[in-house]
Design an enzyme around this catalytic site. Sequence first.
Site, PDB file in Angstrom:
ATOM      1  N   ILE A 175       0.919  -1.301  -0.042  1.00 36.53           N
ATOM      2  CA  ILE A 175      -0.071  -0.042   0.085  1.00 36.53           C
ATOM      3  C   ILE A 175       1.025   1.119  -0.104  1.00 36.53           C
ATOM      4  CG2 ILE A 175      -0.073  -0.099   2.400  1.00 36.53           C
ATOM      5  CD1 ILE A 175      -2.585   1.669  -0.169  1.00 36.53           C
ATOM      6  N   GLU A 254      -7.591  -1.838   5.601  1.00 39.64           N
ATOM      7  CA  GLU A 254      -7.279  -2.612   7.054  1.00 39.64           C
ATOM      8  C   GLU A 254      -6.233  -3.545   6.861  1.00 39.64           C
ATOM      9  OE1 GLU A 254      -7.861  -5.965   6.466  1.00 39.64           O
ATOM     10  OE2 GLU A 254      -8.292  -5.202   4.251  1.00 39.64           O
ATOM     11  N   GLY A 395      -5.831  -6.641   0.738  1.00 36.54           N
ATOM     12  CA  GLY A 395      -6.392  -5.744   1.830  1.00 36.54           C
ATOM     13  C   GLY A 395      -5.239  -4.681   1.629  1.00 36.54           C
ATOM     14  N   GLU A 396      -5.117  -3.965   2.842  1.00 37.70           N
ATOM     15  CA  GLU A 396      -4.273  -2.763   2.983  1.00 37.70           C
ATOM     16  C   GLU A 396      -4.713  -1.492   2.208  1.00 37.70           C
ATOM     17  OE1 GLU A 396      -0.288  -3.591   1.815  1.00 37.70           O
ATOM     18  OE2 GLU A 396      -0.373  -5.481   3.006  1.00 37.70           O
ATOM     19  N   ALA A 397      -5.970  -1.655   1.523  1.00 34.92           N
ATOM     20  CA  ALA A 397      -6.514  -0.319   0.735  1.00 34.92           C
ATOM     21  C   ALA A 397      -5.655  -0.386  -0.498  1.00 34.92           C
ATOM     22  CB  ALA A 397      -6.184   1.069   1.349  1.00 34.92           C
TER      23      ALA A 397
END
Length: 429
Positions: A175, A254, A395-397
């Site tokens: 990210i 998240e 995930g992680e945006a």
Amino acid sequence: MAAILTDPPGSHASRCEACGAAFGCGIDDPCGCWCATLPALAAPPAPGAGCLCPACLARVIERERATDPARTAERSRTLAAAGVDAVPRADDGEARTRVEAEWAAKTMPAGALGRLQALGTRLALSTGRMPPRITRCAAVVFAADHGLAAEGVSAYPPEVTAQMVRNFAEGGAAIAVLCRANEVALTVVDAGTRVAQPPGFAPRGARFVDARIAAGTASALHGPAMTEAQALAAIARGAAIARALDADAVALGEMGIGNSASAALLAARLLPAPLGSVVGRGTGLDDAGLARKREVLARCLAAQPDAQTPLAALAAFGGFELAMIVGATLDCAARRVPVVVDGFIASAAVLVAARLEPAVLDHCTFAHRSAEPGHARVLDALGAEPLLDLGLRLGEASGAALAMPLLRAAARLLDEMATFESAGVSGRG
């Protein structure tokens, strides 16, 4: 009951082999019918009834539940915690007509920009501005630990959460790279990891916020993951963090070992959906690990049958990072700041927010379709069509950061693209 919970009659593509219910919306789902999804309502459908597939039935049930006094009180408590009075709708017919007229005047065949054009319209309606301005973009990654991780629902140990927080903040995670590549300002939030970062932690790669509620949640297998008070406190902190951002659009993501299990529990309870249809491999479980995850989560659902409302389900099964995403979503939507939602886990948090305040969906753009099986279920329930489909499950945006250039492009097209008149180009005859 069946006569109330039906959509208008129509032609039916198929019927459930178990109960004969008509699948009028053309569903083709091996996970079964409403009679399996909602056994408490397993009565034969009325003759000539419309579609009673799980998705259509759940939508009707949710519309009815939304007017329940207890749900209304829960909504008020949650909005108050987020510091939000109300979330404006973005479905103004006159505004839509003006935006569509603007597109029609551009130097292109009608509808030639496809979904990019639809995205520009969505941004104009959400922001209430014509043209919309999407210049300053931010991403927030909320991280927290889950007591459920101790039950073997993840391929990684819990200590990875705090380690990844440091990696995010110091610029080494995916990210962080994607934010640099796409000019997105990154904020990393410790919402409740087991191990806090050392005092004075001040990374150079991102803004870091210590907003810890506690050192992780409790195990949802043995009781609620958090109290309602903790859930509301997390919602409040998420909203405050979003409010402090100087951004035209905010990507929400998240990190938390075990949080794909929490997302699956929220989806199974709030959609509702068969548990098996929303549980995936998460961080890469093998077949034995996936079977164990399903067994543990089935016990979690059975252990907390009363957690039926959005806030109750969030407290029972969620994590502090998911609750903060709920708060951030509510705050951004209330201020008409477009929200870019990442994958399955962030979408499960937005599902909670939307069940509390449906108007938030007017301000949400779903970045991508995750490889996690539960994501398709959540997207369908929210009526969302994601911008990208890259097979991501990080995930992680990460998917949200990748989608940000599309928002910028759509907004600039509405602002900068010439009209037939201004460019001296002949329009259609």
